[in-house]
Write an enzyme that holds these catalytic residues in place. Structure first.
Site, PDB file in Angstrom:
ATOM      1  N   ILE A  28     -11.441 129.663  13.888  1.00  0.00           N
ATOM      2  CA  ILE A  28     -11.961 128.296  13.684  1.00  0.00           C
ATOM      3  C   ILE A  28     -13.464 128.282  13.948  1.00  0.00           C
ATOM      4  CG2 ILE A  28     -11.919 125.941  14.587  1.00  0.00           C
ATOM      5  CD1 ILE A  28      -8.945 126.303  15.156  1.00  0.00           C
ATOM      6  N   ASP A  48     -18.615 132.421  23.368  1.00  0.00           N
ATOM      7  CA  ASP A  48     -17.371 133.174  23.169  1.00  0.00           C
ATOM      8  C   ASP A  48     -17.445 134.400  24.065  1.00  0.00           C
ATOM      9  OD1 ASP A  48     -15.068 133.396  20.612  1.00  0.00           O
ATOM     10  OD2 ASP A  48     -15.268 134.999  22.094  1.00  0.00           O
ATOM     11  N   ASN A  58     -10.638 139.824   8.421  1.00  0.00           N
ATOM     12  CA  ASN A  58      -9.995 139.229   7.250  1.00  0.00           C
ATOM     13  C   ASN A  58     -10.161 137.715   7.185  1.00  0.00           C
ATOM     14  OD1 ASN A  58      -8.316 138.400   9.277  1.00  0.00           O
ATOM     15  ND2 ASN A  58      -6.436 139.252   8.412  1.00  0.00           N
ATOM     16  N   LYS A  72     -19.122 138.265  19.554  1.00  0.00           N
ATOM     17  CA  LYS A  72     -18.802 137.321  18.477  1.00  0.00           C
ATOM     18  C   LYS A  72     -19.838 136.208  18.390  1.00  0.00           C
ATOM     19  CE  LYS A  72     -13.797 137.493  18.142  1.00  0.00           C
ATOM     20  NZ  LYS A  72     -12.535 136.801  18.414  1.00  0.00           N
ATOM     21  N   LEU A 119      -4.423 127.780  26.281  1.00  0.00           N
ATOM     22  CA  LEU A 119      -4.253 126.518  26.998  1.00  0.00           C
ATOM     23  C   LEU A 119      -5.177 126.423  28.208  1.00  0.00           C
ATOM     24  CD1 LEU A 119      -2.382 124.112  26.837  1.00  0.00           C
ATOM     25  CD2 LEU A 119      -0.685 125.368  28.170  1.00  0.00           C
ATOM     26  N   CYS A 173      15.917 139.393  35.308  1.00  0.00           N
ATOM     27  CA  CYS A 173      17.044 140.349  35.369  1.00  0.00           C
ATOM     28  C   CYS A 173      17.443 140.783  33.952  1.00  0.00           C
ATOM     29  CB  CYS A 173      18.214 139.789  36.156  1.00  0.00           C
ATOM     30  SG  CYS A 173      18.949 138.406  35.370  1.00  0.00           S
ATOM     31  N   CYS A 436      -1.587 110.068  33.496  1.00  0.00           N
ATOM     32  CA  CYS A 436      -1.952 111.465  33.198  1.00  0.00           C
ATOM     33  C   CYS A 436      -2.506 112.094  34.481  1.00  0.00           C
ATOM     34  CB  CYS A 436      -3.020 111.480  32.109  1.00  0.00           C
ATOM     35  SG  CYS A 436      -3.838 113.064  31.918  1.00  0.00           S
TER      36      CYS A 436
HETATM   37  N1  LIG Z   1     -12.321 131.181  28.202  1.00  0.00           N
HETATM   38  C1  LIG Z   1     -12.953 131.437  27.068  1.00  0.00           C
HETATM   39  N2  LIG Z   1     -14.299 131.393  26.996  1.00  0.00           N
HETATM   40  C2  LIG Z   1     -14.948 131.660  25.849  1.00  0.00           C
HETATM   41  N3  LIG Z   1     -14.324 131.990  24.703  1.00  0.00           N
HETATM   42  C3  LIG Z   1     -12.994 132.045  24.708  1.00  0.00           C
HETATM   43  C4  LIG Z   1     -12.240 131.775  25.892  1.00  0.00           C
HETATM   44  N4  LIG Z   1     -10.925 131.908  25.609  1.00  0.00           N
HETATM   45  C5  LIG Z   1     -10.856 132.249  24.308  1.00  0.00           C
HETATM   46  N5  LIG Z   1     -12.078 132.334  23.770  1.00  0.00           N
HETATM   47  C6  LIG Z   1     -12.413 132.681  22.387  1.00  0.00           C
HETATM   48  O1  LIG Z   1     -11.811 131.774  21.493  1.00  0.00           O
HETATM   49  C7  LIG Z   1     -11.704 132.403  20.213  1.00  0.00           C
HETATM   50  C8  LIG Z   1     -10.415 131.957  19.578  1.00  0.00           C
HETATM   51  O2  LIG Z   1     -10.399 132.448  18.260  1.00  0.00           O
HETATM   52  P1  LIG Z   1      -9.092 132.986  17.533  1.00  0.00           P
HETATM   53  O3  LIG Z   1      -7.957 132.108  17.866  1.00  0.00           O
HETATM   54  O4  LIG Z   1      -9.427 133.171  16.104  1.00  0.00           O
HETATM   55  O5  LIG Z   1      -8.846 134.342  18.284  1.00  0.00           O
HETATM   56  P2  LIG Z   1      -9.272 135.806  17.898  1.00  0.00           P
HETATM   57  O6  LIG Z   1      -9.210 136.587  19.172  1.00  0.00           O
HETATM   58  O7  LIG Z   1     -10.564 135.842  17.156  1.00  0.00           O
HETATM   59  O8  LIG Z   1      -8.143 136.220  16.891  1.00  0.00           O
HETATM   60  P3  LIG Z   1      -6.674 136.749  17.181  1.00  0.00           P
HETATM   61  O9  LIG Z   1      -6.299 136.292  18.559  1.00  0.00           O
HETATM   62  O10 LIG Z   1      -5.843 136.121  16.126  1.00  0.00           O
HETATM   63  O11 LIG Z   1      -6.835 138.223  17.072  1.00  0.00           O
HETATM   64  C9  LIG Z   1     -11.745 133.912  20.460  1.00  0.00           C
HETATM   65  O12 LIG Z   1     -12.877 134.449  19.838  1.00  0.00           O
HETATM   66  C10 LIG Z   1     -11.813 134.016  21.964  1.00  0.00           C
HETATM   67  O13 LIG Z   1     -12.628 135.078  22.408  1.00  0.00           O
HETATM   68 ZN   LIG Z   2      -5.204 112.458  30.228  1.00  0.00          ZN
END
Ligand SMILES: Nc1ncnc2c1ncn2[C@@H]1O[C@H](COP(=O)(O)OP(=O)(O)OP(=O)(O)O)[C@@H](O)[C@H]1O
Ligand SMILES: [Zn+2]
Length: 630
Positions: A28, A48, A58, A72, A119, A173, A436
């Site tokens: 994304i 990232d 891809n 990245k 999450l 288990c 919440c």
């Molecule tokens: N705590 C974080 N801080 C900064 N970046 C994060 C964190 N957690 C996840 N990310 C980044 O969020 C992005 C999510 O992108 P995506 O879901 O396309 O994952 P991906 O690792 O590029 O692909 P895939 O998991 O499918 O191989 C990743 O590049 C990941 O490194």
């Molecule tokens: Zn909330």
């Protein structure tokens, strides 16, 4: 109204000077960055933590093969600057949870855009956005499913107002002794055996428990040495294949022989059969480890990733992958965690899980399928990421225009009767939930065995794993436990000495039945109260980690579902209703999104889009539970 707004020079200036933080530069994130700059945003920070993998290429179109291994965030920024040199992009290769990205940092932005994949990080960003009072646009995709949600403090639900599916766990288990499905064998290979062989030596895996459980407390001292984690290390001077064969015999001969002695397990099940390595290998040779291949399966000529290997092939890949790790990557041993993009790790998991499956009479998996299971992979669709990113930017524009009334949360679902036709379901963001645990005010209730569960379990399984705390401070009566920067050495020592203690035996009266525990996290500006109830036993199937955590989120979410029974997407996806005209796609817009129009939809076109109007819809769970209802 929107064409005029976006054409207005004053609004264009607003967009170009807006400060935007994009978190995640993956599937994304790359699309989002490109769409942001093409829309006129000029002031962007991108975070990232990761580097580029071949498997990203891809769909993460800002990256090329030559970038593999590079940051990245950095490469994405550089790629965009090539075609939009007049924008300012500050790239960070960092974890968004680092303390330097605290509430003051968040306050420096007009809007935060998430393109994350987990999450934990999403919750962290949600908490900081609330603390900083900055709107958050949250997103996620899983194959053809996707969603974009707008979270504005006090005006709409925060990310944590709704419950989010946690990753599936299995009774330990079953994993240790009585696997029944391929996934149980994959989990055993990935979470028990892989970390024991290649991960941190001080980490306890359930593989260590397996022997103890089988032998009971009567096991001798000498047996203890055989059982200990050091058994799984290569001995001084031991040949790499001899070492691999010793591990094979241990897990597929001796451990299986041991588990067969637990008679009560086999009253209603077929017991497993030991695998005889000598018989399996027969005269088969094993490849040299230093033959230039990084993958063990390729070194053995097993290049068809969709074809399941036979018993002998699995045994050879198992041995060759262990030997290859110790001979060619010795420095990494002791630090490795499973990575689905590490070919050797996938070789090992495929072979190790298949051998276990063969011992238990369970179907084996191809390399491709084992990788999908171990990596919890939902194959990504570039078009879904592109649509989702477009929607994120659309919502960001509305926020900048202060037109919150037009904001929509949108769910992308696959139209059941026409495969690969995507439907967009825009709806008004829901009201914040008063109870919440993050943006409202609620207490959580925790059922746990306070006389056997340790403080470490409470911190790791409840606070960090279930509730995504980063650095919790726990207060209960006179008891105080803290984590985080700035602690003195003696405090750190004292707190870590408490981690193995059971909750009821903690100092200051302990955490027992009826205790109210106050947990705070300064790094997230977040606190919650947890009412603890003691419970002796738990249903292993339903609550494998011996914890029942309940809060208001669950009950309200159920109520929400009950009240939205006229959910068009659910009905269409179930095939209960059909598109009015089979040859047409109905695009029924809602104010501020598309307007009203009808369009032709040709058979076999992969990228058709259906946009439905309100009422709201919710994405359901995907088959393997990844990234559903974010
Ligand atoms: N705590 C974080 N801080 C900064 N970046 C994060 C964190 N957690 C996840 N990310 C980044 O969020 C992005 C999510 O992108 P995506 O879901 O396309 O994952 P991906 O690792 O590029 O692909 P895939 O998991 O499918 O191989 C990743 O590049 C990941 O490194
Ligand atoms: Zn909330």
């Amino acid at each position: 109204m929107w064409p005029e707004v976006t054409a207005d020079p004053a609004f264009k200036d607003k967009v170009s000077s807006a400060r935007v933080l994009a978190v995640g530069a993956g599937g994304i994130g790359c699309e989002l960055l490109k769409t942001l700059v093409l829309t006129g945003f000029k002031n962007i920070e991108l975070i990232d933590l990761d580097t580029i993998e071949t498997s990203n290429l891809n769909r993460q179109f800002l990256f090329r093969k030559r970038h593999v291994g590079q940051s990245k965030a950095q490469v994405a920024a550089e790629a965009v600057l090539q075609f939009k040199p007049d924008v300012k992009i500050t790239a960070h290769q960092a974890n968004i949870k680092e303390l330097k990205f605290g509430v003051d940092y968040f306050k420096g932005f007009d809007v935060i855009l998430n393109g994350l994949d987990n999450l934990d990080a999403r919750r962290h960003v949600n908490r900081l956005c609330l603390a900083a009072g900055v709107p958050l646009i949250e997103s996620g995709t899983a194959g053809y499913l996707g969603q974009v949600n707008v979270h504005v403090k006090d005006l709409s639900r925060c990310f944590e107002c709704d419950e989010h599916a946690a990753p599936k766990t299995f009774p330990i288990c079953t994993i240790r002794n009585t696997p029944e499905k391929p996934i149980h064998c994959v989990v055993w290979a990935k979470d028990l055996l892989f970390p024991r062989l290649f991960g941190r030596q001080d980490a306890v895996t359930d593989l260590d428990e397996q022997r103890k459980e089988v032998n009971g407390s009567s096991s001798s001292q000498a047996d203890g040495a055989v059982q200990g984690p050091s058994f799984f290390l290569q001995k001084q001077g031991e040949n790499s294949y001899d070492y691999a064969k010793r591990i094979f015999r241990r897990v597929y001969e001796q451990d299986i022989e041991q588990v067969k002695t637990m008679d009560e397990l086999w009253k209603t099940r077929r017991p497993p059969q030991q695998l005889d390595l000598k018989e399996i290998l027969d005269q088969q040779t094993l490849p040299e480890t230093a033959n230039g291949y990084s993958s063990a399966s390729r070194a053995l000529g097993l290049t068809e990733s969709h074809k399941a290997w036979d018993l002998c092939e699995n045994a050879r890949v198992f041995l060759a992958s262990i030997a290859r790790y110790v001979d060619t990557r010795p420095d990494e041993i002791g630090t490795l965690v499973f990575d689905k993009d590490d070919d050797l790790a996938v070789d090992f998991i495929t072979a190790a899980s298949n051998l276990r499956a063969l011992a238990y009479g369970i179907p084996t998996q191809s390399h491709f399928d084992a990788k999908g299971m171990a990596g919890n992979i939902v194959h990504a669709i570039a078009t879904t990421n592109a649509i989702t990113s477009g929607l994120i930017v659309t919502e960001a524009l509305k926020i900048l225009a202060n037109d919150l009334d037009s904001c929509r949360e949108t769910y992308l679902t696959e139209y059941a009767e026409r495969k690969h036709v995507v439907m967009l379901n825009p709806s008004r963001p829901s009201q914040p939930k008063p109870d919440c645990m993050v943006c409202g005010c609620s207490m959580l209730s925790l059922k746990i065995n306070t006389t056997t569960a340790t403080l470490a379990t409470f911190v790791d399984k409840v606070l960090k794993s279930r509730l995504s705390f980063n650095m919790p401070t726990i207060m209960c009566g006179d008891f105080l436990y803290e984590e985080g920067d700035g602690l003195e050495d003696d405090e750190l020592e004292m707190y870590s000495s408490w981690l193995p203690k059971t909750l009821s035996a903690l100092p200051g009266g302990g955490i027992g039945n009826g205790a109210i525990v106050d947990v705070q996290d300064q790094s997230q500006h977040f606190s919650v109260k947890i009412v603890v109830s003691h419970q002796d036993n738990f249903d292993e199937e339903k609550h494998p980690d011996g914890v029942i955590l309940e809060g208001s989120a669950k009950s309200t979410r159920q109520a929400h579902h009950a009240s939205s029974s006229a959910n068009p997407v659910a009905e269409l996806s179930n095939g209960a209703q059909s598109c009015p005209d089979d040859n047409e796609v109905v695009i029924v817009g809602s104010k501020g999104i598309t307007g009203f129009k009808r369009a032709r939809c040709d058979e076999g076109d992969d990228d058709d889009v259906v946009i439905l109007g309100e009422p709201p819809a919710r994405v359901g769970t995907t088959p393997n539970g990844k990234r559903t209802r974010l």
